[in-house]
Design a protein around this motif. Structure first.
Motif, PDB file in Angstrom:
ATOM      1  N   THR A   1       3.039   7.545 -12.621  1.00  0.00           N
ATOM      2  CA  THR A   1       3.747   7.883 -11.390  1.00  0.00           C
ATOM      3  C   THR A   1       3.062   7.242 -10.196  1.00  0.00           C
ATOM      4  OG1 THR A   1       4.331  10.025 -12.362  1.00  0.00           O
ATOM      5  CG2 THR A   1       4.656   9.774  -9.995  1.00  0.00           C
ATOM      6  N   ARG A   2       1.754   7.275 -10.170  1.00  0.00           N
ATOM      7  CA  ARG A   2       1.013   6.688  -9.050  1.00  0.00           C
ATOM      8  C   ARG A   2       1.191   5.177  -9.025  1.00  0.00           C
ATOM      9  NH1 ARG A   2      -1.553  10.621  -6.606  1.00  0.00           N
ATOM     10  NH2 ARG A   2      -2.426   9.148  -5.113  1.00  0.00           N
ATOM     11  N   GLU A   3       1.296   4.554 -10.183  1.00  0.00           N
ATOM     12  CA  GLU A   3       1.541   3.110 -10.227  1.00  0.00           C
ATOM     13  C   GLU A   3       2.910   2.796  -9.644  1.00  0.00           C
ATOM     14  OE1 GLU A   3       0.513  -0.636 -10.492  1.00  0.00           O
ATOM     15  OE2 GLU A   3      -0.815   0.927 -11.233  1.00  0.00           O
ATOM     16  N   ALA A   4       3.912   3.615  -9.968  1.00  0.00           N
ATOM     17  CA  ALA A   4       5.263   3.396  -9.453  1.00  0.00           C
ATOM     18  C   ALA A   4       5.318   3.562  -7.939  1.00  0.00           C
ATOM     19  CB  ALA A   4       6.237   4.358 -10.129  1.00  0.00           C
ATOM     20  N   VAL A   5       4.649   4.579  -7.408  1.00  0.00           N
ATOM     21  CA  VAL A   5       4.673   4.767  -5.960  1.00  0.00           C
ATOM     22  C   VAL A   5       3.855   3.678  -5.271  1.00  0.00           C
ATOM     23  CG1 VAL A   5       2.693   6.335  -5.753  1.00  0.00           C
ATOM     24  CG2 VAL A   5       4.536   6.470  -4.099  1.00  0.00           C
ATOM     25  N   GLY A   6       2.843   3.160  -5.951  1.00  0.00           N
ATOM     26  CA  GLY A   6       2.104   2.028  -5.391  1.00  0.00           C
ATOM     27  C   GLY A   6       2.985   0.803  -5.211  1.00  0.00           C
ATOM     28  N   ILE A   7       3.857   0.558  -6.186  1.00  0.00           N
ATOM     29  CA  ILE A   7       4.813  -0.551  -6.078  1.00  0.00           C
ATOM     30  C   ILE A   7       5.767  -0.317  -4.918  1.00  0.00           C
ATOM     31  CG2 ILE A   7       6.762  -1.679  -7.233  1.00  0.00           C
ATOM     32  CD1 ILE A   7       5.238  -1.257  -9.870  1.00  0.00           C
ATOM     33  N   LEU A   8       6.252   0.932  -4.772  1.00  0.00           N
ATOM     34  CA  LEU A   8       7.145   1.256  -3.657  1.00  0.00           C
ATOM     35  C   LEU A   8       6.439   1.055  -2.321  1.00  0.00           C
ATOM     36  CD1 LEU A   8       9.758   2.384  -2.484  1.00  0.00           C
ATOM     37  CD2 LEU A   8       8.885   4.695  -2.916  1.00  0.00           C
ATOM     38  N   ALA A   9       5.197   1.525  -2.206  1.00  0.00           N
ATOM     39  CA  ALA A   9       4.454   1.361  -0.949  1.00  0.00           C
ATOM     40  C   ALA A   9       4.222  -0.108  -0.635  1.00  0.00           C
ATOM     41  CB  ALA A   9       3.119   2.111  -1.037  1.00  0.00           C
ATOM     42  N   ASP A  10       3.878  -0.896  -1.634  1.00  0.00           N
ATOM     43  CA  ASP A  10       3.662  -2.335  -1.415  1.00  0.00           C
ATOM     44  C   ASP A  10       4.954  -3.008  -0.968  1.00  0.00           C
ATOM     45  OD1 ASP A  10       1.022  -2.088  -2.121  1.00  0.00           O
ATOM     46  OD2 ASP A  10       1.268  -2.874  -4.152  1.00  0.00           O
ATOM     47  N   THR A  11       6.082  -2.582  -1.544  1.00  0.00           N
ATOM     48  CA  THR A  11       7.367  -3.177  -1.179  1.00  0.00           C
ATOM     49  C   THR A  11       7.747  -2.815   0.254  1.00  0.00           C
ATOM     50  OG1 THR A  11       8.081  -3.043  -3.485  1.00  0.00           O
ATOM     51  CG2 THR A  11       9.785  -3.415  -1.832  1.00  0.00           C
ATOM     52  N   VAL A  12       7.534  -1.568   0.641  1.00  0.00           N
ATOM     53  CA  VAL A  12       7.802  -1.163   2.027  1.00  0.00           C
ATOM     54  C   VAL A  12       6.939  -1.985   2.978  1.00  0.00           C
ATOM     55  CG1 VAL A  12       7.572   0.717   3.692  1.00  0.00           C
ATOM     56  CG2 VAL A  12       8.563   1.163   1.452  1.00  0.00           C
ATOM     57  N   THR A  13       5.670  -2.150   2.650  1.00  0.00           N
ATOM     58  CA  THR A  13       4.775  -2.945   3.492  1.00  0.00           C
ATOM     59  C   THR A  13       5.291  -4.364   3.637  1.00  0.00           C
ATOM     60  OG1 THR A  13       2.856  -1.617   2.815  1.00  0.00           O
ATOM     61  CG2 THR A  13       2.416  -3.785   3.765  1.00  0.00           C
ATOM     62  N   GLU A  14       5.704  -4.958   2.532  1.00  0.00           N
ATOM     63  CA  GLU A  14       6.178  -6.343   2.548  1.00  0.00           C
ATOM     64  C   GLU A  14       7.477  -6.484   3.333  1.00  0.00           C
ATOM     65  OE1 GLU A  14       7.794  -9.762  -0.570  1.00  0.00           O
ATOM     66  OE2 GLU A  14       6.931  -7.905  -1.333  1.00  0.00           O
ATOM     67  N   CYS A  15       8.431  -5.585   3.114  1.00  0.00           N
ATOM     68  CA  CYS A  15       9.752  -5.709   3.739  1.00  0.00           C
ATOM     69  C   CYS A  15       9.769  -5.231   5.185  1.00  0.00           C
ATOM     70  CB  CYS A  15      10.786  -4.920   2.943  1.00  0.00           C
ATOM     71  SG  CYS A  15      11.068  -5.521   1.269  1.00  0.00           S
ATOM     72  N   TYR A  16       9.002  -4.188   5.481  1.00  0.00           N
ATOM     73  CA  TYR A  16       9.051  -3.521   6.782  1.00  0.00           C
ATOM     74  C   TYR A  16       7.986  -4.047   7.740  1.00  0.00           C
ATOM     75  CZ  TYR A  16       9.755   0.606   9.849  1.00  0.00           C
ATOM     76  OH  TYR A  16      10.017   1.459  10.891  1.00  0.00           O
ATOM     77  N   GLY A  17       6.870  -4.483   7.179  1.00  0.00           N
ATOM     78  CA  GLY A  17       5.814  -5.027   8.022  1.00  0.00           C
ATOM     79  C   GLY A  17       4.750  -4.028   8.397  1.00  0.00           C
ATOM     80  N   TYR A  18       5.077  -2.740   8.379  1.00  0.00           N
ATOM     81  CA  TYR A  18       4.085  -1.697   8.633  1.00  0.00           C
ATOM     82  C   TYR A  18       3.474  -1.262   7.303  1.00  0.00           C
ATOM     83  CZ  TYR A  18       6.254  -1.378  13.240  1.00  0.00           C
ATOM     84  OH  TYR A  18       6.748  -1.670  14.478  1.00  0.00           O
ATOM     85  N   GLU A  19       2.172  -1.085   7.289  1.00  0.00           N
ATOM     86  CA  GLU A  19       1.507  -0.763   6.041  1.00  0.00           C
ATOM     87  C   GLU A  19       1.878   0.637   5.560  1.00  0.00           C
ATOM     88  OE1 GLU A  19      -2.921  -0.940   3.987  1.00  0.00           O
ATOM     89  OE2 GLU A  19      -2.747  -0.762   6.172  1.00  0.00           O
ATOM     90  N   ALA A  20       2.374   0.716   4.340  1.00  0.00           N
ATOM     91  CA  ALA A  20       2.700   1.996   3.710  1.00  0.00           C
ATOM     92  C   ALA A  20       1.613   2.325   2.696  1.00  0.00           C
ATOM     93  CB  ALA A  20       4.063   1.927   3.029  1.00  0.00           C
ATOM     94  N   THR A  21       1.262   3.593   2.599  1.00  0.00           N
ATOM     95  CA  THR A  21       0.188   4.035   1.715  1.00  0.00           C
ATOM     96  C   THR A  21       0.591   5.322   1.004  1.00  0.00           C
ATOM     97  OG1 THR A  21      -0.855   5.240   3.542  1.00  0.00           O
ATOM     98  CG2 THR A  21      -1.629   2.995   3.134  1.00  0.00           C
ATOM     99  N   VAL A  22      -0.257   5.737   0.083  1.00  0.00           N
ATOM    100  CA  VAL A  22      -0.074   7.020  -0.594  1.00  0.00           C
ATOM    101  C   VAL A  22      -1.029   8.015   0.046  1.00  0.00           C
ATOM    102  CG1 VAL A  22      -0.124   8.238  -2.790  1.00  0.00           C
ATOM    103  CG2 VAL A  22       0.514   5.811  -2.725  1.00  0.00           C
ATOM    104  N   ALA A  23      -0.505   9.123   0.516  1.00  0.00           N
ATOM    105  CA  ALA A  23      -1.330  10.120   1.193  1.00  0.00           C
ATOM    106  C   ALA A  23      -2.360  10.703   0.233  1.00  0.00           C
ATOM    107  CB  ALA A  23      -0.456  11.236   1.763  1.00  0.00           C
ATOM    108  N   GLY A  24      -3.556  10.902   0.735  1.00  0.00           N
ATOM    109  CA  GLY A  24      -4.594  11.528  -0.061  1.00  0.00           C
ATOM    110  C   GLY A  24      -4.401  13.025  -0.136  1.00  0.00           C
TER     111      GLY A  24
END
Length: 533
Positions: free
Chosen positions: A185-208
């Motif tokens: 699950t964490r790997e999948a959300v990592g892909i989503l966060a990386d994609t948001v960062t790439e497409c949107y320009g603002y860095e997306a992360t997984v909350a601690g």
């Protein structure tokens, strides 16, 4: 070296998109005169990236070349001097002159605050661009003196222009909240966060743990308040009482929705999330995605394990077969995929070699296992560790008869790896494989490394019985499947053969590099999408 500086400035400076602008500064101008270093040092973070270090060295060389000023590059030790050129992330933070709002990863700022000169970017690459932009616009145009008054500011553009919540709040630097702790699950959300960062320009992360989340990734079991919006869909992106969430009917649906949302973001110009409305929805269709992946058994397994998991999470196959699955691979994949995939397969014990598995993995939420086993590609397929005399290695095929829970339809999935040395052996091994398939009347999908080209006898033998998804799919990829780890020209050795007459909608080759630089394997994973008969 001057040519390198010129190229960097021209290729990576502030003229590659977005807006160049200046910000008025109340500070007196900062002046550098030929030969006058004035006690300046270049400061980089104690954990500076290779890009930031390279940018610092480039800046030092440019000052020496254009103004005859020698500047020392030093790592941040916590002590702050008055005369510094600060590059990237350090203990000094970010100058207020750049503003406190979130910045896109491509944005950068160069400006003087007092006697301190700052080079700051929204990412490592942007910081490099800040240095190169300064060299291009200031240093390369300098004679004996350079005066810095107004800052240089570059604002990057992005194809996904905005993500908003309830039509008011623009969501930047999104943090995804993830109650589930499973590594897949964490790997999948990592892909989503990386994609948001790439497409949107603002860095997306997984909350601690304990951190607030901008978008929660959850299920109705964990967050029942979203059930009313979900309805009979598998997953939706919505908001309730100002709290945005991607919510699934179960954990598997949530993971697959993350993958689908990441795929759709690339085509969006804006994303609006509103209370009680559906911004994105995911519903399972009747297609099946099969994947084959030779994971390379003998080299750098530990380094490549996250890369292989990334490929699986990126493709989200309904079932997949691996080849060259050494015990280290099996232990790793079983630990990471538990709760989503189950596996079938036996290893072959061969004198002089470590045990190798060609396992099948299948989604437990979609399929039940009717039967499954491993056969040896020899004159005695049921006898472990046997081979044809001309075969260099012991070769196996693993099969799994899977029943779709929702419909009762069945599919036979087979993972195979033919011999690498003898064409005669490969032809005999293909005969054993075809004999195995003849016992089943359902749709079959044979996936694997056939060590045979597209014009080979082995390919012709298989294609006479089954359809090659590489040539018969409605949407086809033509990339090579064997990549030589980038050290040679690619070739086609891997195939997914499917029952003739089956509707095959897509065939693709996964050519991505993990974190932009790591080959997951010397083979590219391949995937085929089809409909069960």
């Amino acid at each position: 070296m001057l040519a390198a500086v010129l190229c960097l400035a021209a290729c990576n400076g502030g003229n590659n998109g977005g807006d160049d602008s200046t910000v008025t500064s109340a500070e007196p101008p900062l002046t550098f005169t030929r030969g006058d270093a004035a006690g300046y040092v270049i400061v980089i973070g104690s954990n500076a990236t290779s890009g930031e270090r390279e940018a610092a060295l480039t800046l030092a060389y440019a000052f020496r070349l254009r103004l005859g000023i020698d500047l020392e590059v030093t790592a941040d030790d916590g002590e702050v001097a008055e005369t510094e050129m600060v590059i990237g992330n350090t203990s000094r933070g970010v100058p207020e002159a750049w503003g406190t709002d979130a910045h896109r990863t491509g944005d950068w700022f160069v400006g003087a605050v007092g006697k301190k000169l700052w080079f700051i970017g929204g990412s490592d690459a942007a910081t490099e661009n800040a240095v190169n932009g300064f060299i291009e616009k200031m240093l390369l145009r300098a004679d004996d003196v350079i005066t810095l008054g107004e800052p240089l500011v570059y604002y990057a553009s992005s194809r996904l222009g905005s993500i908003t919540l309830n039509g008011e709040k623009e969501m930047k630097n999104i943090r995804f909240g993830l109650p589930d702790t499973k590594s897949f699950t964490r790997e999948a959300v990592g892909i989503l966060a990386d994609t948001v960062t790439e497409c949107y320009g603002y860095e997306a992360t997984v909350a601690g743990e304990g951190e607030a989340a901008d978008i929660l990734l959850t299920t109705v079991e964990i967050s029942p308040e979203y059930a009313g919006v979900l309805g009979d869909r598998a997953a939706v992106l919505t908001s309730v009482a100002g709290k945005a969430a991607l919510v699934g009917c179960d954990q598997a649906s949530l993971v697959f929705a993350m993958n689908r949302l990441a795929a759709e973001l690339d085509s969006l110009t804006a994303l609006e999330i509103k209370d009680g409305e559906i911004a994105f929805e995911y519903s399972a269709d009747d297609t099946v995605r099969a994947m084959s992946f030779n994971v390379l058994g003998g080299a750098d397994i530990t380094q490549r394990q996250p890369a292989v998991l990334w490929v699986i999470a990126d493709e989200m196959p309904d079932f997949f077969g691996i080849q060259e699955g050494k015990e280290k691979w099996i232990l790793y994949l079983n630990s990471k995929l538990g709760g989503f995939y189950a596996t079938v397969g036996k290893g072959n014990a061969e004198s002089g070699y470590t045990e190798t598995y060609n396992n099948i993995y299948y989604r437990t939420d979609r399929f039940t296992l009717v039967e499954g086993d491993t056969v040896w590609l020899s004159e005695t397929p049921g006898v472990p560790d046997t081979k044809f005399s001309m075969s260099k290695r012991v070769r196996t095929a693993t099969y799994a008869l899977l029943r779709e829970k929702a419909t009762g339809r069945e599919v036979l999935a087979v993972s195979v790896h033919l011999d690498n040395a003898s064409n005669e052996a490969r032809l005999k091994q293909a005969d054993v494989l075809i004999d195995l398939l003849s016992r089943y009347s359902c749709t079959v999908a044979v996936m694997g490394d056939f060590n045979s080209g597209e014009t080979s006898e082995v390919h012709s033998k298989m294609a006479a019985v089954l359809a090659d998804s590489r040539t018969d799919a409605a949407a086809r990829d033509t990339a090579p499947t064997y990549n030589h780890l980038g050290e040679g020209k690619g070739s086609v050795l891997d195939y997914i053969f499917i029952t003739k007459g089956t509707e095959i909608t897509e065939y693709r080759v996964h050519t991505g590099l993990y974190k932009g630089k790591i080959y997951p394997s010397d083979h590219n994973a391949i995937a085929a999408v089809f409909r069960l008969g």
